[in-house]
Design an enzyme around this catalytic site. Structure first.
Site, PDB file in Angstrom:
ATOM      1  N   ARG A  96       1.191  -1.141   0.710  1.00 42.94           N
ATOM      2  CA  ARG A  96      -0.269   0.118   0.362  1.00 42.94           C
ATOM      3  C   ARG A  96       0.436   1.172   0.412  1.00 42.94           C
ATOM      4  O   ARG A  96       1.576   0.978   0.583  1.00 42.94           O
ATOM      5  CB  ARG A  96      -1.281   0.249   1.349  1.00 42.94           C
ATOM      6  CG  ARG A  96      -1.957  -1.074   1.331  1.00 42.94           C
ATOM      7  CD  ARG A  96      -3.022  -0.320   0.134  1.00 42.94           C
ATOM      8  NE  ARG A  96      -3.900  -1.294   0.182  1.00 42.94           N
ATOM      9  CZ  ARG A  96      -4.332  -2.669  -0.582  1.00 42.94           C
ATOM     10  NH1 ARG A  96      -3.565  -2.869  -1.451  1.00 42.94           N
ATOM     11  NH2 ARG A  96      -5.607  -3.297  -0.150  1.00 42.94           N
ATOM     12  N   HIS A 115      -1.626   1.139  -9.677  1.00 37.31           N
ATOM     13  CA  HIS A 115      -1.786  -0.138  -8.769  1.00 37.31           C
ATOM     14  C   HIS A 115      -3.309  -1.045  -9.483  1.00 37.31           C
ATOM     15  O   HIS A 115      -4.023  -1.406  -9.496  1.00 37.31           O
ATOM     16  CB  HIS A 115      -3.757   1.197  -7.777  1.00 37.31           C
ATOM     17  CG  HIS A 115      -4.124   0.523  -6.427  1.00 37.31           C
ATOM     18  ND1 HIS A 115      -3.711   0.407  -5.315  1.00 37.31           N
ATOM     19  CD2 HIS A 115      -3.702  -1.289  -6.092  1.00 37.31           C
ATOM     20  CE1 HIS A 115      -3.997   0.191  -4.192  1.00 37.31           C
ATOM     21  NE2 HIS A 115      -3.888  -1.332  -4.984  1.00 37.31           N
TER      22      HIS A 115
END
Length: 308
Positions: free
Chosen positions: A223, A271
Site C-alpha cells: 500500500r 495500482h
C-alpha cells in the site's frame, strides 16, 4: 435475503449475472439503490458507507472485494460485524505476474535501458546471473508465498521477513524486529507485500533504505502508506537505491506535479498489480456466504485486533 454491492459498477454487472445464474435465492442490489435496508444481510464493498449499524440494521457480514482491508476504517464498523477478505485466486495470479515482471525488470536493468533508449544510446551492460541476485520479500502471507514459488524456478536467491516465524523450503526466513536488519542487509531487490497496519505504516523509510546494500532496488506492491515518498527520492538521488517499481502511492491517482511521474529511476503503475475478477472470485464469495448460512467458519475472516 439480499446482498448489497458497493464497488466498481462495471464489474458489478458481471457479479450480478453470476448471482442470477448460480445463486438466485440471493437478491442482488447495487449501491446506492439499496431498496428496503432490512432485507440486506450481506455487503460486498471496497469501502463501507457510514453508520452501517443504522443504515443496514440486519447486516450480518461485510465482505471486502479485495485481498486487503486497510481501505476500511475498522474503528467505524460495528465491533460484532465479521469482516472477510476476498481470497480470489485471480488476485494471487495477478500479484505473481506483476512481481515477476517487476523483479525481472530490475534484475535485467530495464530502467537504465529505458533511459538509454530515450537518449538514443546503444550500450550493453554486464548481466548478473539470477543466482547472484538476492530477492527479499517483506510479508510472508498467502500472496508472498505464491510469489516466492513463482520466482523460485528463475534461480534467484530468495529470502523473506515477517513479524512471526515461518518456514518455507528454499527460502531463508527471518522474523521480528531483531532479525530485520540481517534480512535487509542481503536484499539486492526488496519487495513489499505487507498488510498496512499501524506497525507497518511508513516502514519503507530512510532508516530501512540505509540498511539495504548500496545500489539495491525497491518494489512496493503493498500500500502507498508503507512508503515515505520523500525518503525514497533521497535514497535514489544519493545512489543508495538504484531504482524502484511502484504500484501504489500515498495519494491515488497521483497529482500531475508528483515527482515520481518523471523520475528516470522509478517505474510507476496505477495500482494494477492485481484486480478482483468476478469470474474467479465469485465461487469464493458464494462459498463463504453458504458457510455463514450453515454456521461454518468463513475463509478469510480478519482478526480485528491485528487489522488483517
Amino acid at each position: 435475503m439480499a446482498l448489497l454491492y458497493k464497488a466498481d459498477p462495471v464489474r458489478g454487472e458481471q457479479w450480478k449475472a453470476l448471482f442470477a445464474e448460480h445463486a438466485p435465492d440471493i437478491e442482488w442490489r447495487a449501491w446506492p439503490d439499496i431498496g428496503d435496508p432490512k432485507d440486506i444481510q450481506y455487503l460486498a464493498a471496497w469501502q463501507a458507507p457510514d453508520d452501517l449499524d443504522v443504515l443496514l440494521p440486519n447486516l450480518r457480514v461485510l465482505f471486502a472485494v479485495s485481498a486487503g482491508v486497510d481501505q476500511l476504517d475498522l474503528n467505524r464498523l460495528p465491533t460484532s460485524l465479521p469482516v472477510v477478505r476476498l481470497l480470489d485466486p485471480g488476485i494471487t495470479r495477478g500479484m505473481c505476474e506483476y512481481a515477476s515482471f517487476a523483479v525481472l525488470s530490475l534484475h535485467r536493468d530495464m530502467l537504465r535501458y529505458r533511459q538509454q533508449q530515450m537518449a538514443r544510446c546503444w550500450q550493453a551492460h554486464l548481466l548478473q546471473p539470477a543466482a547472484k541476485r538476492r530477492v527479499g520479500i517483506m510479508g510472508l502471507g498467502t500472496q508472498a508465498r505464491q510469489i516466492l514459488a513463482t520466482l523460485q524456478p528463475l534461480g534467484f536467491a530468495l529470502s523473506g521477513w515477517a513479524r512471526s516465524v515461518h518456514q518455507i523450503p528454499g527460502v531463508d526466513c527471518y522474523a521480528g524486529t531483531e532479525q530485520l536488519p540481517a534480512f535487509l542487509s542481503q536484499c539486492d531487490i526488496l519487495l513489499c507485500v505487507l498488510p498496512l497496519t499501524e506497525q507497518t505504516q511508513g516502514i519503507l523509510d530512510r532508516k530501512l533504505f540505509r540498511q539495504l546494500p548500496h545500489g539495491a532496488a525497491l518494489i512496493n506492491m503493498g500500500r502507498g502508506g508503507h512508503l515515505v515518498e520523500s525518503d525514497l527520492l533521497e535514497a535514489l538521488d544519493s545512489g543508495q537505491l538504484s531504482g524502484a517499481v511502484l504500484d501504489v502511492l500515498q495519494e491515488e491517482p497521483a497529482p500531475a506535479d508528483h515527482p515520481f511521474w518523471d523520475h528516470p529511476q522509478i517505474l510507476l503503475t496505477p495500482h494494477i498489480a492485481a484486480m478482483t475478477q468476478p469470474e474467479s472470485a465469485f465461487g469464493v464469495l458464494l462459498e463463504n456466504i453458504r458457510r455463514h448460512q450453515s454456521g461454518k467458519p468463513m475463509v478469510g475472516q480478519i482478526d480485528r485486533n491485528k487489522g488483517y
